[in-house]
Design an enzyme around this catalytic site. Structure first.
Site, PDB file in Angstrom:
ATOM      1  N   ARG A   1       0.830  -1.203   0.000  1.00 44.37           N
ATOM      2  CA  ARG A   1       0.000   0.000   0.000  1.00 44.37           C
ATOM      3  C   ARG A   1       0.866   1.255   0.000  1.00 44.37           C
ATOM      4  O   ARG A   1       0.567   2.224  -0.694  1.00 44.37           O
ATOM      5  CB  ARG A   1      -0.904  -0.019   1.235  1.00 44.37           C
ATOM      6  CG  ARG A   1      -1.895   1.103   1.278  1.00 44.37           C
ATOM      7  CD  ARG A   1      -2.960   0.785   2.300  1.00 44.37           C
ATOM      8  NE  ARG A   1      -3.938   1.843   2.406  1.00 44.37           N
ATOM      9  CZ  ARG A   1      -5.067   1.732   3.105  1.00 44.37           C
ATOM     10  NH1 ARG A   1      -5.334   0.614   3.738  1.00 44.37           N
ATOM     11  NH2 ARG A   1      -5.931   2.723   3.157  1.00 44.37           N
TER      12      ARG A   1
ATOM     13  N   GLY B   1       2.327   1.625  -3.524  1.00 46.17           N
ATOM     14  CA  GLY B   1       1.296   2.001  -4.498  1.00 46.17           C
ATOM     15  C   GLY B   1       0.839   3.436  -4.321  1.00 46.17           C
ATOM     16  O   GLY B   1       0.685   4.170  -5.307  1.00 46.17           O
TER      17      GLY B   1
ATOM     18  N   GLU C   1      -2.244  -2.475  -7.517  1.00 44.47           N
ATOM     19  CA  GLU C   1      -2.955  -3.457  -6.705  1.00 44.47           C
ATOM     20  C   GLU C   1      -2.194  -3.540  -5.402  1.00 44.47           C
ATOM     21  O   GLU C   1      -1.002  -3.813  -5.399  1.00 44.47           O
ATOM     22  CB  GLU C   1      -2.951  -4.797  -7.432  1.00 44.47           C
ATOM     23  CG  GLU C   1      -3.695  -5.866  -6.681  1.00 44.47           C
ATOM     24  CD  GLU C   1      -3.528  -7.212  -7.364  1.00 44.47           C
ATOM     25  OE1 GLU C   1      -3.563  -7.278  -8.593  1.00 44.47           O
ATOM     26  OE2 GLU C   1      -3.326  -8.186  -6.625  1.00 44.47           O
TER      27      GLU C   1
ATOM     28  N   CYS D   1      -2.424 -11.816  -2.828  1.00 43.84           N
ATOM     29  CA  CYS D   1      -3.308 -10.664  -2.635  1.00 43.84           C
ATOM     30  C   CYS D   1      -4.713 -11.130  -2.273  1.00 43.84           C
ATOM     31  O   CYS D   1      -5.486 -10.368  -1.706  1.00 43.84           O
ATOM     32  CB  CYS D   1      -3.420  -9.829  -3.896  1.00 43.84           C
ATOM     33  SG  CYS D   1      -2.059  -9.978  -5.022  1.00 43.84           S
TER      34      CYS D   1
END
Lengths: 522, 522
Positions: free
Chosen positions: A245, A248, A267, A304
């Site tokens: 996270r 990203g 993603e 994921c």
């Protein structure tokens, strides 16, 4: 190994020289360094790679689909030729078993051929033709035709947890190349050797099929330095990323702060909630626990789509929990992908375990670098109070949340966006809980009934995406043929003579594709 | 007027009370205030409107397409009932002629009915079905089905230059409602009365067709205060905007800085380059100038597709320029939409006129509030040096840039993204300048041959979009049926029993829509 690894970037058809060593691959189980040293790309080399992509774009993007497909098929063929090298090097630097590397090689070549078939057939461009009506009142209608065209050069970041299927020749690269976009790949430090093997395969395929130089480059030097500079380069028109996270969102910020903002397909983070209704427990709690545990621990939980959250009706499911406790006790911890991931996993699990109100149902223990399974339980009230509990534990750990069915349904909108949401129930229960399913739908890209989220089918109807933070752009998928639309945009031609139109839009339909003509699909 | 204007927001099925007067409509020609005073929505009212949209979403988004279509058709019908009021009030507050308001009313109702037909037919959802293969080796294939679903509640900003077609019931609202998204509209201060008339029409249509409260709200109080607070509200899932570059980029920043970033579809700034090749001049310079001047001055130049830049081959086109000089001399300036726009236009024209190297070919003069036509000329070298010259002059002004054909082609990549790019040439010239056309394509959403960019056809193949800053998201269009995809995302269902699937994905295809089944469209 039959391939000699050099440790340098691919800048179009040349190899980079680089400057400083950016690192070695690490053998995750022993912590030992693997040769060769990898050398980071210099700023000039980064610029050269992007500049070559810019030059390649107007040539590559308008090649007939057949020619781009031949390139994709050649990549698949070249990867298969080095399957033994991948099966040798991959496990050394990722800790993943050889069988997984072989399986992922097949998935990767399968994806490339799937996109090849899509662009050979050609209808993906959504060609639309509206004929002129010169006599229309009050104004004439012009001839107007549109289709999807490639977006421009694309940056693709490799993922640590999929050294092949989401890396150098992974889904984003395959989709971007299929759409007509040159690709600049940023290697992941976790598997630089596998990246180099695949980089060589793509380069040989590009040369063999006469692709323009710059259609592909592969850069070493790290996502947060070399990677960010690629994203900030004005030539780059989109970004594909699978990872953390923090990584990203850093790319999202860099892309949003460019003079020309560009789309980012990141993603990032998903806990993949599983809701279990009483009827599913009645069908057999131990069997359900066995299947759940298989999904939880697959690949040491490093997917994921790993199911990290279970909603269980209060006062039920003791057999399910008991069986999970047994399974954890008997489980063997696996080596995780890299020291950073295993450290983060250990810390997150520890933080969850010590959160007020959290009960540890079972935890196995592992050596340094290993991921040991862990199952926790908490009340729904506490779950909603403690932000930490709604975050991702990347590894084989799950949190069981107990509450009434009403409380569970009310809690779903409090969850962040997810790649998947799963419900275990009888068919009658499913029909009776439509509003629960609707709440799950609003939080996820894929809904699963009586199954498990791991195992992402590569096909036309797959949606591997979901609202933020599962992905940065919940409108698209990173798996399956629909992913090609990430790297395309609609363009219209008004009043053009037939011979100057792309073949897809010419009156006689020389490619024989499916088109919409004056509102009707033909 | 048969409708009594109240000056307050629509909060679902109630009218707001508001707090402070945020302004009156201004009669652009006289500068006089029009009654009533408009009252800004309070923070509580903003929250109520968004909260009602949140509650409406799970009901409205899954209504059958036929029912949402009935709502859209009812809106069109209600707008037609108040066409006389619109024709009376619209010109007073926008300065646009009555005929334009009547024409735009027709375009607006036409758009609503176009989207109604699209969702009645139903195939827009791109339904995809892949059947299970339980015996597949090494792992079974699950049943997996996907389709487009509504994104969530949407914020739509009204545009000053299209009081109907890009405002309360304009393209974004129609597309969002068609997709299944409740809409919160933020009125534009330039035409609050027209907005209120349309807000009433939508509300009556929603009540008549039993739509859930909150499917529509309309807020007064300004884009930069009330508007930003709507965009920042966690319930809102997308934003539609047509307006200035500063306004659009402010919304992009607000959306990117949310805890959950959301897509923004902002149409902002485009100079719509026109490239004229020698053969087009040979066909008749005066006639070309007449047609160009018509496009330039249509609606006092206040269209996003206004041709603000012309590339003319050096040493040619003297007759074209001479004729433009005559036309400007004989032209009558028109009243612009509001004092802010006419002031900005006058300032920009003055800044261009006084830029070193810029020659004024012709300028007419107008009273305060009017937009007078202006034609400038500059060398290609100077054009590339002075950033100001590549910006938009929002109004009836254009800049003619002279250079060799090689210089013109080399300059195209230096332009920012555009909604349109036009080329005037013979068919032979067009074929001979493929690389010039390719360069134009990379900068624009729509390419026009021997035509003019104004007059945007509303149809299936229209692309009214383009790379930044023409729009914030060059992958989509704001005009035509493809616009529905702005407000939708793909969702997949895995292993669901037939009866619990949306009708679009049920095995028997009860809606009779076009679907992809196991890779084949049927």
């Amino acid at each position: 190994m039959t391939t000699q690894l050099l440790g340098t970037s691919f800048i179009g058809y040349s190899r980079g020289i680089g400057s400083d060593v950016c690192g070695h691959a690490i053998h995750p189980a022993s912590g030992g360094k693997l040769e060769p040293a990898y050398i980071g790309a210099t700023p000039d080399e980064v610029n050269d790679a992007v500049e070559l992509a810019r030059q390649a774009f107007p040539v590559y993007s308008v090649l007939p689909g057949q020619q781009r497909a031949a390139f994709l098929r050649a990549i698949a063929g070249e990867i298969e030729k080095i399957a033994e090298d991948i099966a040798l090097r991959g496990p050394q630097e990722t800790g993943l078993p050889e069988a997984r590397l072989r399986g992922e090689t097949g998935r990767t070549t399968g994806q490339l051929r799937m996109f090849a078939a899509l662009i050979e057939e050609g209808s993906w461009v959504d060609a639309r033709i509206e004929h002129a009506q010169p006599d229309r009142q009050p104004v004439p209608k012009p001839d107007l035709r549109s289709m999807q065209r490639a977006l421009g050069p694309v940056a693709v970041f490799c993922a640590s947890n999929f050294p092949l299927a989401f890396s150098v020749a992974g889904g984003d690269t395959a989709a971007a190349l299929a759409a007509g976009c040159p690709v600049v790949v940023i290697a992941h430090e976790s598997h630089p050797g596998t990246a180099e093997l695949i980089g060589g395969a793509i380069t040989r395929a590009a040369l063999a099929t006469n692709m323009p130089e710059g259609v592909f480059s592969l850069l070493y030097g790290g996502g947060r330095t070399v990677g960010i500079s690629v994203v900030q380069h004005p030539v780059i028109q989109a970004v594909g990323f699978t990872g953390s996270r923090s990584g990203g969102t850093a790319l999202m910020a860099a892309a949003a702060n460019r003079e020309q903002p560009i789309p980012v397909y990141a993603e990032m983070s998903s806990v993949n909630p599983v809701v279990i209704l009483p009827g599913a427990l009645d069908k057999g709690e131990a069997a359900l626990a066995d299947a759940f545990f298989g999904s939880l621990t697959l690949g040491v939980g490093q997917f994921c789509t790993n199911p990290g959250l279970v909603f269980l009706p209060e006062g039920k499911g003791f057999g399910f929990i008991e069986r999970l406790r047994e399974l954890v006790g008997a489980s063997t911890p696996g080596t995780m992908l890299n020291p950073g991931i295993s450290r983060a996993y250990a810390e997150t699990v520890e933080a969850v375990a010590s959160t007020e109100g959290v009960q540890t149902i079972a935890r196995s223990s592992g050596a340094e670098g290993q991921g040991a399974a862990a199952i926790f339980s908490v009340s729904l009230r506490r779950f909603l109070e403690a932000d930490l509990l709604r975050g991702e534990m990347f590894g084989p750990a799950t949190l069981i949340v107990r509450g009434s069915l009403e409380e569970i349904e009310a809690a779903i909108p409090e969850l962040e966006g997810q790649l998947t949401a799963t419900i275990h129930a009888t068919t009658e229960e499913l029909a009776a809980h439509a509003s629960l399913v609707s709440a799950l739908e609003s939080r996820a890209g894929r809904l699963i009934f009586n199954g498990f989220p791991t195992g992402v089918e590569v096909c036309h109807s797959m949606v591997h995406g979901g609202p933020f933070p599962a992905t940065s752009d919940g409108r698209s998928t990173s798996v399956g043929t629909m992913a090609i639309h990430r790297f395309a945009r609609a363009v219209a031609w008004q009043g053009f003579p037939d011979a100057c139109l792309p073949a897809e839009l010419q009156e006689e339909n020389p490619l024989g594709i499916r088109r919409m003509i004056d509102g009707q699909f033909v």
